[in-house]
Every structure is written in structure tokens, then in C-alpha cells.
Design an enzyme around this catalytic site. Structure first.
Site, PDB file in Angstrom:
ATOM      1  N   SER A 125      40.494  31.828  49.343  1.00 50.16           N
ATOM      2  CA  SER A 125      40.059  32.992  48.562  1.00 50.16           C
ATOM      3  C   SER A 125      40.239  34.278  49.361  1.00 50.16           C
ATOM      4  O   SER A 125      40.105  34.284  50.585  1.00 50.16           O
ATOM      5  CB  SER A 125      38.574  32.817  48.206  1.00 50.16           C
ATOM      6  OG  SER A 125      38.043  34.010  47.654  1.00 50.16           O
ATOM      7  N   TYR A 150      29.529  31.216  50.926  1.00 46.34           N
ATOM      8  CA  TYR A 150      30.722  30.702  50.218  1.00 46.34           C
ATOM      9  C   TYR A 150      31.988  31.158  50.947  1.00 46.34           C
ATOM     10  O   TYR A 150      32.847  30.334  51.289  1.00 46.34           O
ATOM     11  CB  TYR A 150      30.746  31.198  48.771  1.00 46.34           C
ATOM     12  CG  TYR A 150      32.119  31.087  48.147  1.00 46.34           C
ATOM     13  CD1 TYR A 150      32.922  32.220  47.993  1.00 46.34           C
ATOM     14  CD2 TYR A 150      32.635  29.862  47.774  1.00 46.34           C
ATOM     15  CE1 TYR A 150      34.197  32.128  47.471  1.00 46.34           C
ATOM     16  CE2 TYR A 150      33.911  29.761  47.245  1.00 46.34           C
ATOM     17  CZ  TYR A 150      34.680  30.900  47.092  1.00 46.34           C
ATOM     18  OH  TYR A 150      35.947  30.802  46.588  1.00 46.34           O
ATOM     19  N   LYS A 154      35.045  29.047  53.257  1.00 49.12           N
ATOM     20  CA  LYS A 154      36.504  29.150  53.101  1.00 49.12           C
ATOM     21  C   LYS A 154      37.146  29.509  54.453  1.00 49.12           C
ATOM     22  O   LYS A 154      38.190  28.966  54.818  1.00 49.12           O
ATOM     23  CB  LYS A 154      36.864  30.203  52.054  1.00 49.12           C
ATOM     24  CG  LYS A 154      36.532  29.809  50.628  1.00 49.12           C
ATOM     25  CD  LYS A 154      37.265  28.550  50.175  1.00 49.12           C
ATOM     26  CE  LYS A 154      36.969  28.178  48.734  1.00 49.12           C
ATOM     27  NZ  LYS A 154      37.606  26.920  48.319  1.00 49.12           N
TER      28      LYS A 154
HETATM   29  C1  WQD Z   1      34.301  41.457  40.059  1.00 51.31           C
HETATM   30  C2  WQD Z   1      33.762  42.862  39.878  1.00 51.31           C
HETATM   31  C3  WQD Z   1      31.416  43.107  40.295  1.00 51.31           C
HETATM   32  C4  WQD Z   1      29.947  40.794  36.924  1.00 51.31           C
HETATM   33  C5  WQD Z   1      34.216  36.520  43.345  1.00 51.31           C
HETATM   34  C6  WQD Z   1      34.339  35.696  44.590  1.00 51.31           C
HETATM   35  C7  WQD Z   1      35.789  35.342  44.814  1.00 51.31           C
HETATM   36  C8  WQD Z   1      36.326  34.627  43.596  1.00 51.31           C
HETATM   37  C9  WQD Z   1      36.141  35.490  42.364  1.00 51.31           C
HETATM   38  C10 WQD Z   1      36.178  32.262  43.954  1.00 51.31           C
HETATM   39  C11 WQD Z   1      32.762  43.253  40.969  1.00 51.31           C
HETATM   40  C12 WQD Z   1      31.758  43.418  38.836  1.00 51.31           C
HETATM   41  C13 WQD Z   1      30.804  41.395  37.833  1.00 51.31           C
HETATM   42  C14 WQD Z   1      29.123  41.581  36.097  1.00 51.31           C
HETATM   43  C15 WQD Z   1      30.051  43.546  37.096  1.00 51.31           C
HETATM   44  N1  WQD Z   1      35.685  33.389  43.427  1.00 51.31           N
HETATM   45  N2  WQD Z   1      30.843  42.755  37.895  1.00 51.31           N
HETATM   46  N3  WQD Z   1      29.213  42.950  36.214  1.00 51.31           N
HETATM   47  O1  WQD Z   1      32.955  39.268  43.263  1.00 51.31           O
HETATM   48  O2  WQD Z   1      35.370  40.113  43.044  1.00 51.31           O
HETATM   49  O3  WQD Z   1      34.937  37.706  43.502  1.00 51.31           O
HETATM   50  O4  WQD Z   1      34.722  35.775  42.263  1.00 51.31           O
HETATM   51  O5  WQD Z   1      37.175  32.083  44.543  1.00 51.31           O
HETATM   52  O6  WQD Z   1      35.891  34.512  45.938  1.00 51.31           O
HETATM   53  O7  WQD Z   1      33.900  36.485  45.674  1.00 51.31           O
HETATM   54  O8  WQD Z   1      34.413  38.647  41.276  1.00 51.31           O
HETATM   55  O9  WQD Z   1      34.049  38.675  38.846  1.00 51.31           O
HETATM   56  O10 WQD Z   1      32.039  38.401  40.386  1.00 51.31           O
HETATM   57  O11 WQD Z   1      33.173  40.610  40.234  1.00 51.31           O
HETATM   58  O12 WQD Z   1      30.107  44.783  37.194  1.00 51.31           O
HETATM   59  O13 WQD Z   1      28.327  41.094  35.270  1.00 51.31           O
HETATM   60  O14 WQD Z   1      33.063  42.919  38.647  1.00 51.31           O
HETATM   61  O15 WQD Z   1      30.455  44.042  40.785  1.00 51.31           O
HETATM   62  O16 WQD Z   1      32.952  44.618  41.277  1.00 51.31           O
HETATM   63  P1  WQD Z   1      34.364  39.047  42.821  1.00 51.31           P
HETATM   64  P2  WQD Z   1      33.367  39.018  40.125  1.00 51.31           P
END
Ligand code: WQD
Length: 337
Positions: A125, A150, A154
Site C-alpha cells: 500500500s 496497518y 505493510k
Molecule cells: C480518502 C480521503 C479522507 C471517508 C486508506 C488506507 C490505504 C488504502 C485505502 C488499503 C481522505 C476522506 C474518507 C469519509 C472523507 N487501504 N474521507 N470522509 O485514507 O486515503 O487510504 O484506504 O490498502 O492503505 O490508508 O482512503 O478512502 O479512507 O480516505 O472525507 O467518510 O477521503 O479524509 O482524505 P485513505 P479513504
């Protein structure tokens, strides 16, 4: 060629199994269904028209995994997806994450060694980069202090693979560092199945659009980005699945371990994703702007040049398609909790 796919009933695993079948491989799914569902195996069979062998096992247990290798001596490679991946849960239950994610990796690697299987593709990741100084981020970027358990699992897994490859020249490892996988299969038969309240953005968008959630909360609109919301590199899960095939078939002339960023190379903000979804589906939904989420980084997106140059892989699907496919998939689901 038989390929063992651990976590093969999961979001990315299931899409990869479909691509493996299309490419003429014979995938074997092992999954404990802790973050997936048996019904997905049937859906994969429906999409491919082929019977898929699967075993409901926990791949961190020798006495679960070894019989699979004994019964399938033709296994020539492993794609290892099986791991817990909820960032928030990893903070509240770190022991569970370190044990599950590392023990499953070492168990698979020990069985590969014992049964002479050398080709290994690992699901990593972009989170291993932490908050990168330079974006787009390339594979030479420093691995910084993990932002959560997490991410740390990785990083540790990658270090274990570096070590194994140093001492076992027969092993051939490709590490794929995913950016943000989104969307669903174009058939609408498989997609992301978050358990409970989704952590990730796109399933939260589709569940809000479906009326399952009152509103989407955007975590922070005060970042130093064009529209104040975070920037990420979102890629269609079908493009991501195809990257695993390229990795599996790639003959590495230089070394027995290679790392690739699997991203589009383009950053999109959270707000832009919301706008694209509404524009693409015609479905509007309530959006609130709340506080930043602890651990979030302002912006990250991939330099995708290495995967293009060496694997001849690049994203082909658009964000519009990914969001439309995510919405198609959402509409097939029944609200559970
Ligand atoms: C993306 C953006 C949130 C939800 C994570 C893991 C990564 C991978 C993908 C496994 C951020 C914003 C989110 C919400 C929001 N997983 N958001 N409201 O954190 O970039 O990555 O998931 O491999 O390893 O770290 O993904 O989709 O959680 O968030 O505003 O209800 O969307 O703040 O900026 P992230 P995400």
C-alpha cells in the site's frame, strides 16, 4: 497454471481472480471470509462461467494451509491479499493486526519454500510512504514512520520479503503498492463489501447516495489544496486487478524482488470525487464539512512511470467509470445493519 490467491474472495482479490481466469490461469481461492463473503465465489463463477476452486481456511495456520499445497502440487505462484486493512481498527486493535498480517505472510512463505513455489505477488500500500515530501511519489521515496499499525504491518511485510529474497535467490517477489482502489466490476456482480460503517470514501459516498447514511462528512476542508480537501490517487479496481497479472507474468532480469506503485499518476481531491459522482450518476446527497481525520495526509498520488515502463501497465478506466460502477454495485446491495 495454478495460482493460489489468498484473500481471493475480498474486494481486490475477487477482481484479480476474474482477470486470472480471463487470462487462462487456474486460480485457487483461500479465504476465511473474515472480510468477505462466500457468495462472492459464486459471483466470480457467474462472471467467468468457470468453476473456481476455493477453500475456507485461515492462511496463518499451517494445518489449514499445508493441505492446499499438498492437494495442488501444480501451484506455480501465489498472490497474497489476505490481511486486515481497516486503518482505524488497526489503531484500536494493533495486536490483532500485527499477528494476522505478519503471521499470514510468514505462513504462506514457509509453505512456498517447502513446496518449491517461487513466484510471489504481494499486496502492499502507498501508506508505507507515510506523508511523502515529494509528490508524485516514486518507488525510491523514503519509507517513513508508519502512521498506524496497518501501515506498519505493510512496511514490516515488505522488509520480511526483502530479507527472504536476499537469502533465497530462487524466490521471485513483486510488491505492488496500491494507491486508492475504488469502483466495482462492470457487471455489477462483485464489488466492495465494507462490514459496518465504511472507513473509505467511495463506499461511504455510495451508501449515502443510497440513503443508508444521513450524510457524507468530508474530513477537513482546510488543507492547503486547491479546494481545501485532501488529494488522493483513485484507481479503478479492475485496473488494479490487471496489474497483478502483469506482475505475475513479468520476468525480472535485474533482481528477484521489485516494487511498483500502482496508481493513476493523477491526484484528485475528495471534493472533486463527490462532484464527479453527482455529475455521473445524477444522484445528489447531503454533504457536511467536518474536522480533519487524525492520521490523514493532505495529498499523495503516484508516479506510475515504473509500472508503465517495466510491466507495461497503466490505468485504462476513468474515475467516471469507477464511480458509476461503484454506484451500480451499491444498488444491488441490501442494507444489513
Ligand atoms: C480518502 C480521503 C479522507 C471517508 C486508506 C488506507 C490505504 C488504502 C485505502 C488499503 C481522505 C476522506 C474518507 C469519509 C472523507 N487501504 N474521507 N470522509 O485514507 O486515503 O487510504 O484506504 O490498502 O492503505 O490508508 O482512503 O478512502 O479512507 O480516505 O472525507 O467518510 O477521503 O479524509 O482524505 P485513505 P479513504
Amino acid at each position: 497454471m495454478k495460482i493460489l490467491v489468498t484473500g481471493g474472495a475480498g474486494f481486490i482479490g475477487s477482481h484479480t481472480v476474474v482477470e486470472l481466469v480471463h487470462a487462462g490461469f487456474e486460480p485457487i481461492i483461500v479465504d476465511n471470509f473474515s472480510n468477505s463473503d462466500l457468495s462472492i465465489v459464486g459471483k466470480i463463477q457467474e462472471i467467468t462461467g468457470r468453476k473456481i476452486s476455493f477453500y475456507q481456511i485461515d492462511c496463518k495456520l499451517d494445518d489449514h494451509l499445508e493441505p492446499i499445497f499438498l492437494e495442488n502440487p501444480e501451484i506455480e505462484g501465489v498472490i497474497h491479499f489476505a490481511a486486515y486493512k481497516a486503518v482505524g481498527e488497526s489503531v484500536s486493535e494493533p495486536e490483532k493486526y500485527y499477528h494476522n498480517n505478519i503471521a499470514s505472510l510468514t505462513c504462506v512463505c514457509r509453505m512456498m519454500k517447502k513446496y518449491g513455489v517461487n513466484k510471489f505477488v504481494f499486496s502492499s500500500s502507498c501508506t508505507v510512504y507515510g506523508n511523502p515530501e515529494v509528490i508524485p511519489v516514486n518507488e525510491k521515496a523514503p519509507i517513513k514512520e508508519a502512521l498506524n499499525p496497518y501501515a506498519h504491518t505493510k512496511q514490516l511485510a515488505e522488509e520480511i520479503l526483502f530479507g527472504l529474497c536476499q537469502y533465497n535467490q530462487d524466490l521471485e517477489v513483486v510488491i505492488l503498492r496500491y494507491f486508492n482502489p475504488i469502483g466495482a466490476h462492470e457487471s455489477g456482480l462483485i464489488g466492495e463489501l465494507p462490514i459496518g460503517v465504511p472507513n473509505n470514501l467511495v463506499p461511504y459516498i455510495t451508501q449515502t447516495a443510497a440513503g443508508w447514511r444521513d450524510s457524507l462528512v468530508v474530513f477537513g476542508k482546510d488543507y492547503s489544496t486547491a479546494d481545501g480537501t485532501c488529494i488522493r490517487d483513485f484507481i479503478h479496481v479492475e485496473d488494479l486487478a490487471k496489474a497483478h497479472l502483469k506482475a505475475l507474468m513479468w520476468k525480472n532480469p535485474e533482481s528477484n524482488l521489485e516494487v511498483f506503485n500502482i496508481g493513476s499518476g493523477v491526484g484528485h481531491s475528495v471534493q472533486s470525487l463527490i462532484d464527479i459522482f453527482i455529475n455521473e450518476t445524477g444522484i445528489d446527497f447531503p454533504v457536511k464539512y467536518g474536522e480533519r481525520r487524525p492520521g490523514d495526509i493532505p495529498a499523495i498520488f503516484a508516479s506510475a512511470e515504473k509500472a508503465l515502463g517495466l510491466l507495461n501497465w497503466k490505468t485504462e478506466r476513468t474515475l467516471e467509470e469507477a464511480l458509476r460502477h461503484a454506484w451500480n454495485w451499491q444498488q444491488t446491495l441490501e442494507k444489513t445493519e
